[in-house]
Design a protein around this motif. Structure first.
Motif, mmCIF file in Angstrom:
data_model
loop_
_atom_site.group_PDB
_atom_site.id
_atom_site.type_symbol
_atom_site.label_atom_id
_atom_site.label_comp_id
_atom_site.label_asym_id
_atom_site.label_seq_id
_atom_site.Cartn_x
_atom_site.Cartn_y
_atom_site.Cartn_z
ATOM 1 N N HIS A 196 45.446 36.686 -70.262
ATOM 2 C CA HIS A 196 45.749 35.705 -69.212
ATOM 3 C C HIS A 196 44.514 34.875 -68.885
ATOM 4 N N ASN B 175 41.019 35.651 -65.985
ATOM 5 C CA ASN B 175 41.340 36.359 -64.736
ATOM 6 C C ASN B 175 40.200 37.279 -64.343
ATOM 7 N N LEU C 88 44.731 43.315 -55.367
ATOM 8 C CA LEU C 88 44.933 41.863 -55.457
ATOM 9 C C LEU C 88 45.131 41.437 -56.913
ATOM 10 N N HIS C 89 44.824 42.343 -57.831
ATOM 11 C CA HIS C 89 44.889 42.033 -59.269
ATOM 12 C C HIS C 89 45.921 42.961 -59.911
ATOM 13 N N LYS D 59 48.563 34.561 -39.966
ATOM 14 C CA LYS D 59 47.179 34.406 -40.425
ATOM 15 C C LYS D 59 46.288 35.523 -39.896
ATOM 16 N N LEU E 33 52.257 39.601 -49.085
ATOM 17 C CA LEU E 33 53.475 39.996 -49.781
ATOM 18 C C LEU E 33 53.071 40.313 -51.217
ATOM 19 N N GLY F 96 52.865 41.053 -55.069
ATOM 20 C CA GLY F 96 53.676 40.524 -56.171
ATOM 21 C C GLY F 96 53.998 39.058 -56.013
ATOM 22 N N PHE F 97 53.486 38.451 -54.888
ATOM 23 C CA PHE F 97 53.707 37.004 -54.665
ATOM 24 C C PHE F 97 52.378 36.267 -54.702
ATOM 25 N N HIS G 120 49.609 33.368 -56.747
ATOM 26 C CA HIS G 120 48.759 33.427 -57.945
ATOM 27 C C HIS G 120 47.701 32.335 -57.859
ATOM 28 N N ARG G 121 46.488 32.649 -58.344
ATOM 29 C CA ARG G 121 45.412 31.670 -58.320
ATOM 30 C C ARG G 121 45.741 30.467 -59.209
ATOM 31 N N ARG H 67 56.086 34.989 -66.801
ATOM 32 C CA ARG H 67 56.231 36.403 -67.170
ATOM 33 C C ARG H 67 57.205 37.108 -66.218
ATOM 34 N N TYR I 257 56.686 28.450 -45.272
ATOM 35 C CA TYR I 257 55.326 28.953 -45.510
ATOM 36 C C TYR I 257 55.101 29.185 -47.013
ATOM 37 N N HIS J 213 52.772 26.963 -49.502
ATOM 38 C CA HIS J 213 51.614 27.606 -50.156
ATOM 39 C C HIS J 213 51.848 27.846 -51.639
ATOM 40 N N ASN K 248 54.914 36.826 -59.022
ATOM 41 C CA ASN K 248 54.044 36.850 -60.195
ATOM 42 C C ASN K 248 54.436 38.019 -61.090
ATOM 43 N N ASP L 188 53.621 40.890 -61.398
ATOM 44 C CA ASP L 188 53.682 42.250 -60.836
ATOM 45 C C ASP L 188 54.926 42.495 -60.001
ATOM 46 N N ARG M 67 46.729 44.795 -71.370
ATOM 47 C CA ARG M 67 45.673 43.779 -71.309
ATOM 48 C C ARG M 67 44.522 44.042 -72.270
HETATM 49 C C1 SDX Z 1 47.494 39.350 -61.194
HETATM 50 O O1 SDX Z 1 44.337 35.706 -62.356
HETATM 51 C C2 SDX Z 1 45.295 36.201 -63.065
HETATM 52 O O2 SDX Z 1 45.689 35.610 -64.062
HETATM 53 C C3 SDX Z 1 45.831 37.552 -62.591
HETATM 54 C C4 SDX Z 1 47.051 38.077 -63.320
HETATM 55 C C5 SDX Z 1 46.709 38.446 -64.769
HETATM 56 O O3 SDX Z 1 47.640 38.501 -65.593
HETATM 57 O O4 SDX Z 1 45.525 38.793 -65.028
HETATM 58 O O5 SDX Z 1 48.085 37.133 -63.302
HETATM 59 C C6 SDX Z 1 47.546 39.386 -62.688
HETATM 60 O O6 SDX Z 1 46.514 39.759 -60.631
HETATM 61 C C7 SDX Z 1 48.632 38.716 -60.428
HETATM 62 C C8 SDX Z 1 48.370 38.669 -58.888
HETATM 63 C C9 SDX Z 1 48.693 40.050 -58.314
HETATM 64 N N1 SDX Z 1 48.315 40.129 -56.907
HETATM 65 C C10 SDX Z 1 49.211 40.136 -55.909
HETATM 66 O O7 SDX Z 1 50.418 40.033 -56.081
HETATM 67 C C11 SDX Z 1 48.603 40.351 -54.515
HETATM 68 C C12 SDX Z 1 49.238 39.364 -53.531
HETATM 69 N N2 SDX Z 1 48.821 38.012 -53.868
HETATM 70 C C13 SDX Z 1 47.685 37.461 -53.116
HETATM 71 O O8 SDX Z 1 46.738 38.364 -52.678
HETATM 72 C C14 SDX Z 1 47.181 36.147 -53.702
HETATM 73 O O9 SDX Z 1 48.268 35.369 -53.964
HETATM 74 C C15 SDX Z 1 46.278 36.191 -54.934
HETATM 75 C C16 SDX Z 1 45.087 37.041 -54.717
HETATM 76 C C17 SDX Z 1 47.047 36.643 -56.127
HETATM 77 C C18 SDX Z 1 45.805 34.746 -55.205
HETATM 78 O O10 SDX Z 1 45.268 34.301 -54.047
HETATM 79 P P1 SDX Z 1 44.171 33.105 -54.027
HETATM 80 O O11 SDX Z 1 44.359 32.202 -55.164
HETATM 81 O O12 SDX Z 1 42.808 33.693 -53.832
HETATM 82 O O13 SDX Z 1 44.614 32.340 -52.766
HETATM 83 P P2 SDX Z 1 44.281 32.765 -51.295
HETATM 84 O O14 SDX Z 1 44.233 34.259 -51.149
HETATM 85 O O15 SDX Z 1 43.099 31.978 -50.865
HETATM 86 O O16 SDX Z 1 45.610 32.270 -50.547
HETATM 87 C C19 SDX Z 1 45.839 30.872 -50.384
HETATM 88 C C20 SDX Z 1 46.783 30.799 -49.195
HETATM 89 C C21 SDX Z 1 46.248 31.582 -47.974
HETATM 90 O O17 SDX Z 1 46.788 30.976 -46.824
HETATM 91 P P3 SDX Z 1 45.857 29.908 -45.977
HETATM 92 O O18 SDX Z 1 44.678 30.730 -45.450
HETATM 93 O O19 SDX Z 1 45.431 28.844 -46.978
HETATM 94 O O20 SDX Z 1 46.780 29.407 -44.895
HETATM 95 O O21 SDX Z 1 48.029 31.424 -49.550
HETATM 96 C C22 SDX Z 1 48.229 32.570 -48.732
HETATM 97 C C23 SDX Z 1 46.895 32.942 -48.126
HETATM 98 O O22 SDX Z 1 47.068 33.576 -46.870
HETATM 99 N N3 SDX Z 1 48.738 33.627 -49.610
HETATM 100 C C24 SDX Z 1 49.623 34.560 -49.250
HETATM 101 C C25 SDX Z 1 49.847 35.330 -50.404
HETATM 102 N N4 SDX Z 1 49.099 34.857 -51.401
HETATM 103 C C26 SDX Z 1 48.406 33.815 -50.906
HETATM 104 N N5 SDX Z 1 50.242 34.797 -48.060
HETATM 105 C C27 SDX Z 1 51.102 35.855 -48.053
HETATM 106 N N6 SDX Z 1 51.367 36.635 -49.120
HETATM 107 C C28 SDX Z 1 50.773 36.403 -50.312
HETATM 108 N N7 SDX Z 1 51.052 37.163 -51.366
#
Ligand code: SDX
Length: 426
Positions: free
Chosen positions: A227, A230, A261-262, A293, A299, A301-302, A304-305, A313, A350, A354, A359, A361, A386
């Motif tokens: 991916h 990452n 988070l990953h 906030k 949440l 599984g929701f 993605h960067r 996927r 929301y 955003h 994703n 997961d 991976r």
């Molecule tokens: C993987 O990078 C890759 O390619 C990873 C991956 C791979 O194959 O290697 O795809 C695998 O890691 C998938 C991601 C799995 N993680 C999760 O499901 C954990 C939940 N997701 C979040 O923690 C978050 O979405 C991340 C960490 C995945 C990405 O976050 P970013 O890009 O760092 O963005 P951010 O945390 O700065 O959030 C941006 C905004 C924020 O709100 P504001 O402060 O701007 O108002 O979006 C919000 C966040 O609060 N937000 C969420 C959210 N994810 C982002 N709010 C609620 N629930 C969420 N899941």
């Protein structure tokens, strides 16, 4: 002809070269920025910073595109096997039948681990997390196998050894944690079937290999195989840039993937869905917490960067849930909850604002449950998938003449110079 961007500061104008990728992605080459301007850039989480040029994986986060060496992941999931996809990622091309046969022989030849490794497992506390065990055991492989003498000659053996043994080590941690007899790999079984057999075969109840489950595991691991840059892949590249051995670099990748988070999100999703189920099945409070906030709850599984649309996927994983559960006539209440959660979340302003979508997961845990994998092994399953991507990225960085020791800079914001104060004056 190289294009440039102009950077103006005060009365000075700097020209910085523009780099364009094969899919038209553009970057500003800042490799000489500090030397020419005295400035560095600042980019928390490297969200806008490219660490390398790479020929391995292409992602388009806006369009939900994922291709390994140019081949769409959807086509690989439908037509390929994990072993063939691993070969593609590491070697750059799909194997001929002869190359695939040779790869299979090598994987079989290197599927056993040194018997002494069982003592390591037996001395971990029984409740140890399998990701901590796997990271330690992969690092320990260095003690049993010599350093890479000549990258070219050794690489195929070392890479194949790691790809093959990681399955055996993962299954061993599962069996030993339960006090069950370790099942050895069988030379007559292919990659995925061998893993399932090592996990679930037992002297009292032989494991019946089901082709649909084998196919589901192949697809699961193909979807996780790489991916681009990452968190865990960047860890492998950074640790590898110190010219440490491959096992140590991969061990660092496993450690990074463990985070919720990953890669640890697949376990966290099931734990979140289970909590929702155990608190009466009302998803609204969880949606409200995710939007708050002041609440660190995410949440799982929701989001993605990179993907700002549905993770391609996750679409395939969701279809696989339906196929597997109907095949075994399983009704998993967590799948109903997951689908309800997705439906509600995707209508919430929301999540729309955003760009938060399921994703990889979000549904993967349901697939793993249907296969019989325990929740605490979910991220181990991600790591096995991976591994070919980590290896391919590590190899590409080792072969890159411009790749050097990774060492980011910083902007210091601490106290200015001050004298030492003896303790009786503080
Ligand atoms: C993987 O990078 C890759 O390619 C990873 C991956 C791979 O194959 O290697 O795809 C695998 O890691 C998938 C991601 C799995 N993680 C999760 O499901 C954990 C939940 N997701 C979040 O923690 C978050 O979405 C991340 C960490 C995945 C990405 O976050 P970013 O890009 O760092 O963005 P951010 O945390 O700065 O959030 C941006 C905004 C924020 O709100 P504001 O402060 O701007 O108002 O979006 C919000 C966040 O609060 N937000 C969420 C959210 N994810 C982002 N709010 C609620 N629930 C969420 N899941």
């Amino acid at each position: 002809m190289t294009d440039f961007v102009k950077l103006t500061y005060g009365d000075k104008i700097y020209r910085l070269p523009v780099v364009v990728g094969s899919e038209g992605e553009k970057a500003i080459d800042i490799s000489k920025l500090r030397q020419e301007t005295g400035f560095i850039t600042l980019d928390p989480g490297y969200a806008n910073t490219g660490s390398c040029k790479s020929n391995i994986t292409f992602m388009d986060g806006e369009k939900g595109i994922l291709r390994y060496r140019g081949i769409p992941v959807e086509q690989l999931a439908e037509h390929s096997t994990f072993k063939e996809t691993a070969y593609l990622l590491i070697n750059g091309e799909l194997p001929t039948q002869k190359q695939l046969n040779q790869f299979s022989v090598l994987l079989n030849d290197h599927s056993l681990v040194h018997e002494d490794m069982q003592f390591f497992y037996l001395n971990f506390p029984r409740a140890s997390h399998p990701m901590g065990i796997l990271s330690s055991m992969v690092n320990a492989l260095r003690s049993f196998y010599p350093e890479l003498q000549n990258l070219e000659e050794e690489i195929n053996i070392t890479v194949t050894r790691l790809l093959s043994k990681v399955r055996t080590m993962a299954a061993m941690s599962y069996k030993i944690a339960r006090g069950h007899k370790v099942v050895y790999p069988r030379p007559d079984l292919m990659y995925c079937a061998n893993f399932l057999n090592m996990m679930f075969d037992s002297p009292v109840r032989p494991y019946i290999i089901d082709e649909d489950v084998v196919k589901a595991l192949n697809v699961f691991w193909i979807l996780h195989a790489d991916h681009e840059q990452n968190c865990s892949t960047s860890a492998v590249r950074l640790v590898g840039s110190a010219r440490v051995n491959l096992y140590a670099a991969i061990s660092a990748g496993i450690a990074a993937l463990w985070g919720p988070l990953h890669g640890g999100a697949n376990q966290a999703v099931i734990e979140m869905l289970t909590e929702i189920a155990e608190t009466g099945g009302n998803i609204k409070p969880f949606i409200e917490r995710a939007k708050d906030k002041n609440d660190p709850f995410r949440l799982m599984g929701f989001g993605h960067r990179v993907y700002k649309t549905y993770d391609p996927r996750a679409k395939i994983m969701k279809k696989m849930c339906d196929k597997l559960l109907s095949k075994f006539n399983i009704h998993d209440p967590l799948l109903d909850l997951a689908q309800e959660l997705e439906a509600v979340a995707l209508k919430e302003d929301y999540f729309i604002e955003h760009n938060l979508y399921p994703n990889v997961d979000f549904y993967s845990g349901i697939v793993l449950r249907a296969i019989g994998i325990p929740t605490n092994m979910f991220t181990v399953m991600f790591a096995i998938g991976r591994l070919p991507g980590w290896i391919a990225q590590w190899k590409e960085s080792m072969d890159d003449p411009h790749w050097k020791l990774g060492r980011p800079r910083q902007i210091y914001t601490g106290p200015l110079e001050r004298g030492y104060v003896p303790i009786h004056h503080r």
